[in-house]
Design an enzyme around this catalytic site. Structure first.
Site, PDB file in Angstrom:
ATOM      1  N   ASP A   1       0.770  -1.152  -0.174  1.00 31.37           N
ATOM      2  CA  ASP A   1       0.116   0.012   0.097  1.00 31.37           C
ATOM      3  C   ASP A   1       0.838   1.120  -0.007  1.00 31.37           C
ATOM      4  O   ASP A   1       0.460   2.285  -0.803  1.00 31.37           O
ATOM      5  CB  ASP A   1      -1.002  -0.048   1.108  1.00 31.37           C
ATOM      6  CG  ASP A   1      -1.580  -1.153   1.313  1.00 31.37           C
ATOM      7  OD1 ASP A   1      -1.877  -1.836   0.300  1.00 31.37           O
ATOM      8  OD2 ASP A   1      -1.904  -1.740   2.557  1.00 31.37           O
TER       9      ASP A   1
ATOM     10  N   GLU B   1      -0.184  -5.554  -6.188  1.00 29.80           N
ATOM     11  CA  GLU B   1      -0.646  -4.378  -7.091  1.00 29.80           C
ATOM     12  C   GLU B   1       0.458  -3.566  -7.581  1.00 29.80           C
ATOM     13  O   GLU B   1       0.654  -3.528  -8.956  1.00 29.80           O
ATOM     14  CB  GLU B   1      -1.864  -3.372  -6.273  1.00 29.80           C
ATOM     15  CG  GLU B   1      -1.924  -2.377  -7.464  1.00 29.80           C
ATOM     16  CD  GLU B   1      -3.162  -1.686  -6.921  1.00 29.80           C
ATOM     17  OE1 GLU B   1      -4.185  -2.066  -6.239  1.00 29.80           O
ATOM     18  OE2 GLU B   1      -3.538  -0.340  -7.217  1.00 29.80           O
TER      19      GLU B   1
HETATM   20  O1  TRH Z   1       3.093  -5.870  -0.685  1.00 30.20           O
HETATM   21  P1  TRH Z   1       2.227  -6.348  -1.942  1.00 30.20           P
HETATM   22  O2  TRH Z   1       1.945  -7.643  -1.659  1.00 30.20           O
HETATM   23  O3  TRH Z   1       1.174  -5.502  -2.054  1.00 30.20           O
HETATM   24  C1  TRH Z   1      -0.162  -5.092  -1.945  1.00 30.20           C
HETATM   25  C2  TRH Z   1      -0.435  -5.215  -0.386  1.00 30.20           C
HETATM   26  O4  TRH Z   1      -0.193  -6.599   0.039  1.00 30.20           O
HETATM   27  C3  TRH Z   1      -1.957  -4.996  -0.194  1.00 30.20           C
HETATM   28  O5  TRH Z   1      -2.322  -4.961   1.134  1.00 30.20           O
HETATM   29  C4  TRH Z   1      -2.893  -5.603  -1.167  1.00 30.20           C
HETATM   30  O6  TRH Z   1      -4.184  -5.287  -0.839  1.00 30.20           O
HETATM   31  C5  TRH Z   1      -2.402  -5.300  -2.585  1.00 30.20           C
HETATM   32  O7  TRH Z   1      -0.885  -5.939  -2.778  1.00 30.20           O
HETATM   33  C6  TRH Z   1      -3.396  -6.097  -3.331  1.00 30.20           C
HETATM   34  O8  TRH Z   1       3.046  -6.194  -3.286  1.00 30.20           O
HETATM   35  P2  TRH Z   1       3.264  -5.093  -4.336  1.00 30.20           P
HETATM   36  O9  TRH Z   1       2.083  -4.343  -4.507  1.00 30.20           O
HETATM   37  O10 TRH Z   1       3.678  -5.524  -5.458  1.00 30.20           O
HETATM   38  O11 TRH Z   1       4.199  -4.134  -3.460  1.00 30.20           O
HETATM   39  C7  TRH Z   1       5.740  -4.258  -3.099  1.00 30.20           C
HETATM   40  C8  TRH Z   1       6.225  -3.065  -3.452  1.00 30.20           C
HETATM   41  O12 TRH Z   1       7.740  -3.099  -2.992  1.00 30.20           O
HETATM   42  C9  TRH Z   1       6.262  -2.247  -4.692  1.00 30.20           C
HETATM   43  O13 TRH Z   1       6.286  -0.716  -4.559  1.00 30.20           O
HETATM   44  C10 TRH Z   1       7.551  -2.546  -5.254  1.00 30.20           C
HETATM   45  C11 TRH Z   1       8.579  -2.520  -3.857  1.00 30.20           C
HETATM   46  N1  TRH Z   1       9.656  -3.308  -4.158  1.00 30.20           N
HETATM   47  C12 TRH Z   1      11.111  -2.534  -3.861  1.00 30.20           C
HETATM   48  O14 TRH Z   1      11.029  -1.306  -3.628  1.00 30.20           O
HETATM   49  N2  TRH Z   1      12.138  -3.390  -3.682  1.00 30.20           N
HETATM   50  C13 TRH Z   1      12.078  -4.761  -3.640  1.00 30.20           C
HETATM   51  O15 TRH Z   1      13.177  -5.159  -3.590  1.00 30.20           O
HETATM   52  C14 TRH Z   1      10.845  -5.350  -3.928  1.00 30.20           C
HETATM   53  C15 TRH Z   1      10.953  -6.739  -3.828  1.00 30.20           C
HETATM   54  C16 TRH Z   1       9.561  -4.914  -3.972  1.00 30.20           C
END
Ligand code: TRH
Length: 392
Positions: free
Chosen positions: A21, A281
């Protein structure tokens, strides 16, 4: 050049599950300031998670300026607010409740703020009918509007920064830059020459099956997995702990554990790989901007609602020659069907990777043609402002 020098905006973000989020809210906040000159206050409850994607964040600070955005630690629902404390635009992310005192001040402010509930991303059709719908506050003189991100012209679009594509293309065309970036993550030359796959997923993904398919396959695969992802399986593969920098080779597969990198580097990782496994997302959207094949691990929901959402996306995305293999593996990866042998599913996908890459580029262009989320949000704000000035 800022085009809205006096506009203020507040985002309320609760980090429900790790950092997804805040990943989205932080991206939105930065873009509003950098590209549109909007003064943003980002209220966030979990600074520790925030710091993982943005190392400049001070986890002890109640208020701090980061990259042009005022970041405020949202500690509780207490607090008194005056109408002048309220921003012109208030965004609650995923229907979180701003502090009651803030909402009361919103109702006292003149003109009233434009209030959005920024919803989660889904490819389902019903979203088009709900995007921009108003919802009256039961007691106060306030109206909130739903804002749905999405893949079609009748939705709010997706977050996409100006210049992102140029940066990505320049990086992907520059072999030396890619090699330097991967070397910075510790990759040896053989890993760079293998099929490079980044792996980001929720704990229930069938990672062990996939690692087995890769290690027993005929083509070298280099799997890059952020620290903390699929920990048990990666540990079992390594035969040791799975800390950032650790790596092991079994058969055709080398697994390397990466540190959790800041958001801009995560983009580069997606751009540098031949295939990306992403989740949730924000990483899901970033994989689409990378113009490379990807497999999505969708956030699980009760009663397998997420399978419906996954199919809705695949119905839009995975249609065309060679895309059955992507659909098949994606459904299996998410437990929506039993795919039998992961090895066979992987070989089928591998054989179609070039055609899937063509689709990835085509999709990127298709979706972007509908406009980006931040611009659409500000356009809608203007429309609402005009409607308030000229009531029918
Ligand atoms: O964290 P997520 O699982 O995302 C979300 C939340 O779980 C939320 O509650 C849910 O409702 C929604 O999904 C559907 O995975 P997401 O969205 O891909 O987010 C990960 C974030 O971390 C994204 O901004 C990318 C970042 N990231 C980094 O900055 N560095 C890294 O090394 C990695 C692996 C990710």
């Amino acid at each position: 050049m800022p085009s809205n020098p006096n506009l203020t905006l507040a985002i309320f973000c609760k980090v429900v599950d790790n950092y997804g989020d805040i990943g989205i809210c932080w991206r939105l906040a930065r873009q509003l300031w950098r590209e549109h000159g909007v003064h943003v206050t980002l209220w966030v409850d979990d600074l520790v998670s925030f710091r993982r994607i943005c190392p400049e964040v001070d986890t002890a600070a109640g208020a701090q300026q980061v990259d042009g955005v005022l970041v405020r630690h949202w500690c509780d629902q207490e607090g008194r607010f005056a109408p002048e404390d309220v921003a012109d635009i208030v965004i609650e992310f995923f229907a979180v409740d701003p502090p009651p005192g803030y909402v009361a001040a919103m109702a006292q402010r003149l003109p009233r703020p434009v209030w959005f509930n920024l919803e989660g991303l889904t490819a389902e059709e019903w979203v088009e009918g709900c995007h921009r719908l108003p919802s009256m506050h039961p007691r106060l003189k306030l109206t909130k509007h739903f804002f749905f991100p999405g893949f079609t012209a009748k939705t709010g679009g997706l977050l996409h920064e100006a210049g992102l594509d140029e940066q990505r293309r320049a990086f992907q065309a520059d072999r030396a830059a890619i090699a330097a970036f991967l070397a910075g993550l510790g990759l040896a030359e053989a890993e760079m020459e293998a099929l490079k796959v980044s792996l980001f997923c929720y704990p229930h993904a069938p990672v062990a099956d996939l690692l087995r398919a890769w290690s027993t396959g005929s083509q070298p695969v280099s799997c890059l997995v952020p620290e903390g992802v699929a920990v048990e399986t990666v540990r079992a593969f390594m035969g040791s702990d799975a800390r950032a920098g650790d790596h092991a080779t079994r058969g055709a597969l080398t697994v390397r554990v990466l540190p959790f990198v800041p958001q801009p580097d995560y983009d580069r990782l997606l751009w540098a790989c031949d295939l990306n496994f992403v989740r949730g997302e924000d990483s899901f959207v970033r994989a689409q901007w990378a113009g490379r094949p990807f497999v999505w691990h969708i956030y699980p929901q009760d009663e397998n609602l997420h399978h419906k959402k996954l199919r809705a996306f695949l119905d839009r995305y995975a249609r065309g020659p060679g895309l059955e293999a992507l659909e098949h593996l994606s459904l299996g990866w998410n437990g929506a069907i039993d795919i039998g042998s992961m090895s066979v599913a992987w070989q089928d996908l591998r054989a179609e990777l070039e055609r899937i890459a063509i689709r990835a580029e085509e999709w990127r262009r298709e979706v972007l043609a509908h406009g980006d989320l931040t611009t659409k949000l500000l356009d809608f704000t203007r429309e609402l402002g005009m409607a308030a000035e000229n009531p029918v």
